[in-house]
Write a protein that holds these residues in place. Sequence first.
Motif, PDB file in Angstrom:
ATOM      1  N   THR A 118       0.832  -1.202   0.000  1.00 19.05           N
ATOM      2  CA  THR A 118       0.000   0.000   0.000  1.00 19.05           C
ATOM      3  C   THR A 118       0.867   1.252   0.000  1.00 19.05           C
ATOM      4  O   THR A 118       1.733   1.425   0.871  1.00 19.05           O
ATOM      5  CB  THR A 118      -0.928   0.022   1.227  1.00 19.05           C
ATOM      6  N   HIS A 136      -2.742  10.764  -8.575  1.00 17.17           N
ATOM      7  CA  HIS A 136      -2.782   9.498  -9.304  1.00 17.17           C
ATOM      8  C   HIS A 136      -1.393   9.087  -9.786  1.00 17.17           C
ATOM      9  O   HIS A 136      -0.612   9.922 -10.265  1.00 17.17           O
ATOM     10  CB  HIS A 136      -3.717   9.611 -10.504  1.00 17.17           C
ATOM     11  N   LEU A 145      -2.974  -0.962 -10.159  1.00 15.92           N
ATOM     12  CA  LEU A 145      -3.269   0.009  -9.106  1.00 15.92           C
ATOM     13  C   LEU A 145      -4.734  -0.094  -8.684  1.00 15.92           C
ATOM     14  O   LEU A 145      -5.624  -0.230  -9.526  1.00 15.92           O
ATOM     15  CB  LEU A 145      -2.982   1.432  -9.599  1.00 15.92           C
ATOM     16  N   TYR A 146      -4.980  -0.016  -7.370  1.00  8.41           N
ATOM     17  CA  TYR A 146      -6.333  -0.032  -6.823  1.00  8.41           C
ATOM     18  C   TYR A 146      -6.438   1.108  -5.807  1.00  8.41           C
ATOM     19  O   TYR A 146      -5.935   1.006  -4.686  1.00  8.41           O
ATOM     20  CB  TYR A 146      -6.643  -1.378  -6.159  1.00  8.41           C
ATOM     21  N   GLU A 147      -7.075   2.209  -6.223  1.00 11.93           N
ATOM     22  CA  GLU A 147      -7.157   3.399  -5.370  1.00 11.93           C
ATOM     23  C   GLU A 147      -8.327   3.295  -4.394  1.00 11.93           C
ATOM     24  O   GLU A 147      -9.404   2.810  -4.743  1.00 11.93           O
ATOM     25  CB  GLU A 147      -7.310   4.648  -6.241  1.00 11.93           C
ATOM     26  N   ASP A 148      -8.110   3.770  -3.175  1.00 12.04           N
ATOM     27  CA  ASP A 148      -9.132   3.761  -2.134  1.00 12.04           C
ATOM     28  C   ASP A 148      -9.651   5.185  -1.917  1.00 12.04           C
ATOM     29  O   ASP A 148      -9.057   6.159  -2.393  1.00 12.04           O
ATOM     30  CB  ASP A 148      -8.540   3.207  -0.833  1.00 12.04           C
ATOM     31  N   THR A 169      -3.241   3.792  -2.067  1.00  9.60           N
ATOM     32  CA  THR A 169      -3.332   3.061  -3.331  1.00  9.60           C
ATOM     33  C   THR A 169      -2.656   1.709  -3.155  1.00  9.60           C
ATOM     34  O   THR A 169      -1.488   1.641  -2.745  1.00  9.60           O
ATOM     35  CB  THR A 169      -2.653   3.835  -4.474  1.00  9.60           C
TER      36      THR A 169
END
Length: 398
Positions: A118, A136, A145-148, A169
């Motif tokens: 993370t 970003h 990528l997995y953005e929160d 992320t």
Amino acid sequence: MGDAKTHEKVVNGQLWNITEIKWALFPSKTGEIKIPSASLTADVVVKNDFNERSFFNTPFFDQLATTKRQVFNTEQLTINVKPLPEENKPAGFSNLVGTFNVNVGLSSNEVKVGDSTTLTVTIKGNGNIRDIPFPHLPQSQEYKLYEDEPTVKINTNANGLEGSKTFTTAIVPLKKGTITIPAISISSFDPKENKYTNLSTSSITLKVLPSDNPMNGTINSYSVDKQGVKILGKDISPIFSNESALANNSISPVIKIIFIILSIIPVIGFIISVFYYKYLSKISSDSGFIRRSKAMKKAVQKIKTLKQDTEFYNNASLLLREFIGDKINIDGRALTSMDIKTKLTVFKLNNDLINNIIRFLSECDAGLYGGKILSNENYSMLIENLNKLINRIDKEIK
């Protein structure tokens, strides 16, 4: 900005309770902006107008003072919003104004292919914290990528709003090796320094190890020895290893018949319910339906009770007239020959049938009032004619 603050202050020798409420304003356009006046509705204590030397002008009678509702308004304020300078404005500037600093870090700098780490970016400072844009990362073939959703914490101080906005992320590497997470850069305008600043972090190196799962990572190839299918056990039932085991599992004829009967029952029930519904509809819409449907059975039963005696002519005539009355839904006992001809003509009965009915009633009247002796032959003939008449009438009038 935070909770309202209350304190006391002496003004012109009088003690006042003061409540202060502060707002942080972030203008969204340049030029002169007017802030409308604020209003407060309160019940104001009004003392009674007693003479200073009056007995009633004492603290005790001050408790008897009345209240009056009043509305208090502040003055309208005007502020002049200056435009941000165009000189040295960074490309992609997002109108972030304030004094900020940025911190970045990885939860782990060493992961395996397919695992995640993370990336946390925290921006702190004074200004419009909520408007800080998401930093970003660029897309890459080396990772996913997995953005929160970001989290915001805001406090108030003498300078306005102070707080932080944290972005997380998840980074999932796709192959082993060394991955470089690029530096993150955010531009802002510092009103204290009256200049643009660039918040930038250093790039981060992520070491990616091969995955424990041979399906992941950069494994070039692997082979599987082709083997025949083997039966490992027969402890699970019902698993059959050949077709002959299924030969004797046919359904018995009795079971088939029961299944067919159970399948037909709902269809029969549906058909019966349809006819019953039509029957109920017929009854509700036609008041004479029940009388017509029961008239034939009622007449046949009465014919069986007719005896060869002096009351035969009267009973036979009454039976036929009641039967006709039931079929056309009227009281048939008082029908005359003329009434019968008129009523049955409306139902479009055959003239021969109507004449035969009148002839039968006339013969009964002759026997009743003329003292005609009822012989065995005459009795049998009248019973036969009566049966024929009610059968024909029943067929003509449904």
